[in-house]
Design a protein around this motif. Structure first.
Motif, mmCIF file in Angstrom:
data_model
loop_
_atom_site.group_PDB
_atom_site.id
_atom_site.type_symbol
_atom_site.label_atom_id
_atom_site.label_comp_id
_atom_site.label_asym_id
_atom_site.label_seq_id
_atom_site.Cartn_x
_atom_site.Cartn_y
_atom_site.Cartn_z
ATOM 1 N N GLU A 184 28.700 40.761 -17.841
ATOM 2 C CA GLU A 184 27.862 41.618 -18.445
ATOM 3 C C GLU A 184 26.511 41.232 -19.138
ATOM 4 O O GLU A 184 26.588 39.939 -19.392
ATOM 5 N N ASP A 219 26.244 47.505 -18.857
ATOM 6 C CA ASP A 219 26.896 48.094 -20.000
ATOM 7 C C ASP A 219 25.634 49.277 -20.505
ATOM 8 O O ASP A 219 24.242 48.507 -20.600
ATOM 9 N N HIS A 246 30.307 49.593 -18.613
ATOM 10 C CA HIS A 246 30.475 50.065 -19.960
ATOM 11 C C HIS A 246 29.661 51.187 -20.467
ATOM 12 O O HIS A 246 28.667 51.232 -20.491
ATOM 13 N N ASP A 292 32.729 51.747 -23.375
ATOM 14 C CA ASP A 292 32.638 50.819 -24.684
ATOM 15 C C ASP A 292 31.881 51.322 -25.683
ATOM 16 O O ASP A 292 30.682 51.264 -25.705
HETATM 17 MN MN MN Z 1 29.933 46.202 -23.338
#
Ligand code: MN
Ligand code: RM4
Ligand code: MN
Length: 396
Positions: A184, A219, A246, A292
């Motif tokens: 990430e 993300d 995410h 997330d």
């Molecule tokens: Mn994340």
């Protein structure tokens, strides 16, 4: 909506599984403090239980992402307990998230730390996560590195790249076939001058350096303002390097707001890139769709249900794009008609078709209402209120 369109929506929904984050059910907050919710989960058991509620009303969330330090504080020793909970609640353990950012030793970084002893601690922790992932049969390990520095000149950026390459290679060497290391990236926060893995290019190069089972995790909140996220997704798909998402929404930075609350068209465009890729290649992209989020003000479970329903709506709309005619219009550079083909799908009201899909799958037609009338929230508010009263909320 005609029968053909309804069929497309149903087929798309059957395919979409969305993983929930265990930490999204716990009391979280901003750097300035937490507003404690009496119903928030206080243990791994309660997180599984809450996730099972979301799955029960949506039918779309069979797995729960685990943050090792928060959910398996004793590492591998906690695996049997997690397995027991997974069985009890019929929710499988999902991605395994190492925590290489919270402990005091990580003040100057984890894998990028100039001190080899600290780098060793971080590597060991991630290797433990690889073992936990194997033991649980949950193949994705998703580390997020907070590493970076706050002031110019204080760290050697290139040296730290080398430390990352070295550490990730060692971790990759421990992966069994089928396991994946999802890297990430995030442009800033907590580091405010340089972040070691600040964007998708850095994540991609480090994944390549690590080995073939390392991929990139996007993300949605980890981008600069106005960045074209779907273009990044298109690149990663083209490179076979797109490992997972995410999902959340943002207005400014890593705001962790509920999905589609600020810009639903962006999430639709991301889904569209994936669906278009799958149509062109006649394959299914092996992407882990995870949430997330950290809802500080909305009720934890309601916010999660809202996000899952939004994901289903936007995914279904992306499925309705007529790929064949869009491809032709793109080829002919028919700009207005191509754009209208995309926009036309976005503006379809898929909610009646989704309701019918739910009924046909023995799910409640209205997940939020089903949750609200279930009595679950009242029960956990009673049961957990006392425990949550003692939670720390203060910033300083
Ligand atoms: Mn994340
Ligand atoms: C980070 C990042 C990670 C998440 C932590 C809690 O900003 O998004 O994925 O595990 O927050
Ligand atoms: Mn984040």
């Amino acid at each position: 909506m005609d029968d053909k369109a309804v069929k497309i929506v149903w087929k798309a929904l059957d395919k979409l599984a969305i993983e929930l984050p265990s930490w999204g059910f716990a009391n979280t907050g901003t750097r300035f403090g937490k507003f404690i919710q009496p119903a928030a989960a206080t243990s791994i058991q309660e997180k599984f239980s809450d996730a099972a509620q979301v799955h029960a009303v949506t039918g779309a969330c069979p797995t729960l992402a685990l943050h090792v330090q928060w959910d398996l504080p004793n590492g591998l020793k906690d695996v049997p307990e997690v397995e027991r909970l997974a069985k009890q609640f019929s929710i499988r353990p999902g991605s395994i998230n190492p925590n290489i950012f919270q402990n005091q030793e990580y003040k100057y970084g984890s894998l990028g730390n100039p001190d080899p002893a600290i780098r060793r601690i971080a590597i060991r922790h991630i290797l433990d996560c690889v073992a936990i992932s194997e033991a649980l049969g949950a193949p994705d390990i998703s580390p997020w590195f907070a590493d970076g520095s706050n002031y110019p000149g204080t760290q050697n950026i290139r040296k730290r790249i080398g430390y990352f390459e070295e550490g990730l290679r060692e971790i990759h060497a421990a992966l069994k076939p089928g396991q994946r290391l999802l890297l990430e990236y995030k442009p800033f926060e907590p580091a405010f001058y340089h972040t070691d893995i600040a964007d998708w290019g850095m994540a991609l190069l480090l994944a390549r350096a690590a080995g073939p089972q390392a991929l990139v995790l996007v993300d949605t909140g980890h981008h600069y303002q106005a960045q074209n996220i779907e273009q990044i997704v298109a690149w990663l798909l083209h490179q076979n390097m797109m490992g997972g998402f995410h999902f959340n929404d943002r207005r400014y930075a890593d705001d962790d707001l509920t999905l589609g609350s600020i810009d639903p068209y962006q999430i639709f465009r991301i889904f569209h890139e994936i669906r278009m890729f799958e149509w062109e290649t006649q394959t299914t992209a092996d992407i882990a769709y995870m949430v997330d989020q950290s809802h500080n003000l909305k009720g934890k479970i309601e916010a999660m249900i809202q996000t899952v329903c939004t994901a289903q709506e936007l995914y279904a709309r992306a499925a309705l794009v007529d790929h064949g005619s869009l491809a032709q219009l793109q080829q002919a550079c028919s700009l207005v008609d191509a754009e209208e083909t995309l926009r036309g799908a976005f503006w379809q009201d898929v909610r009646p078709a989704i309701q019918e899909w739910r009924k046909s799958r023995n799910l409640p037609a209205d997940p939020m209402q089903a949750f609200r009338t279930s009595g679950y929230l009242e029960r956990i508010t009673r049961e957990r209120g006392e425990k949550n009263r003692n939670a720390t909320a203060s910033y300083a």
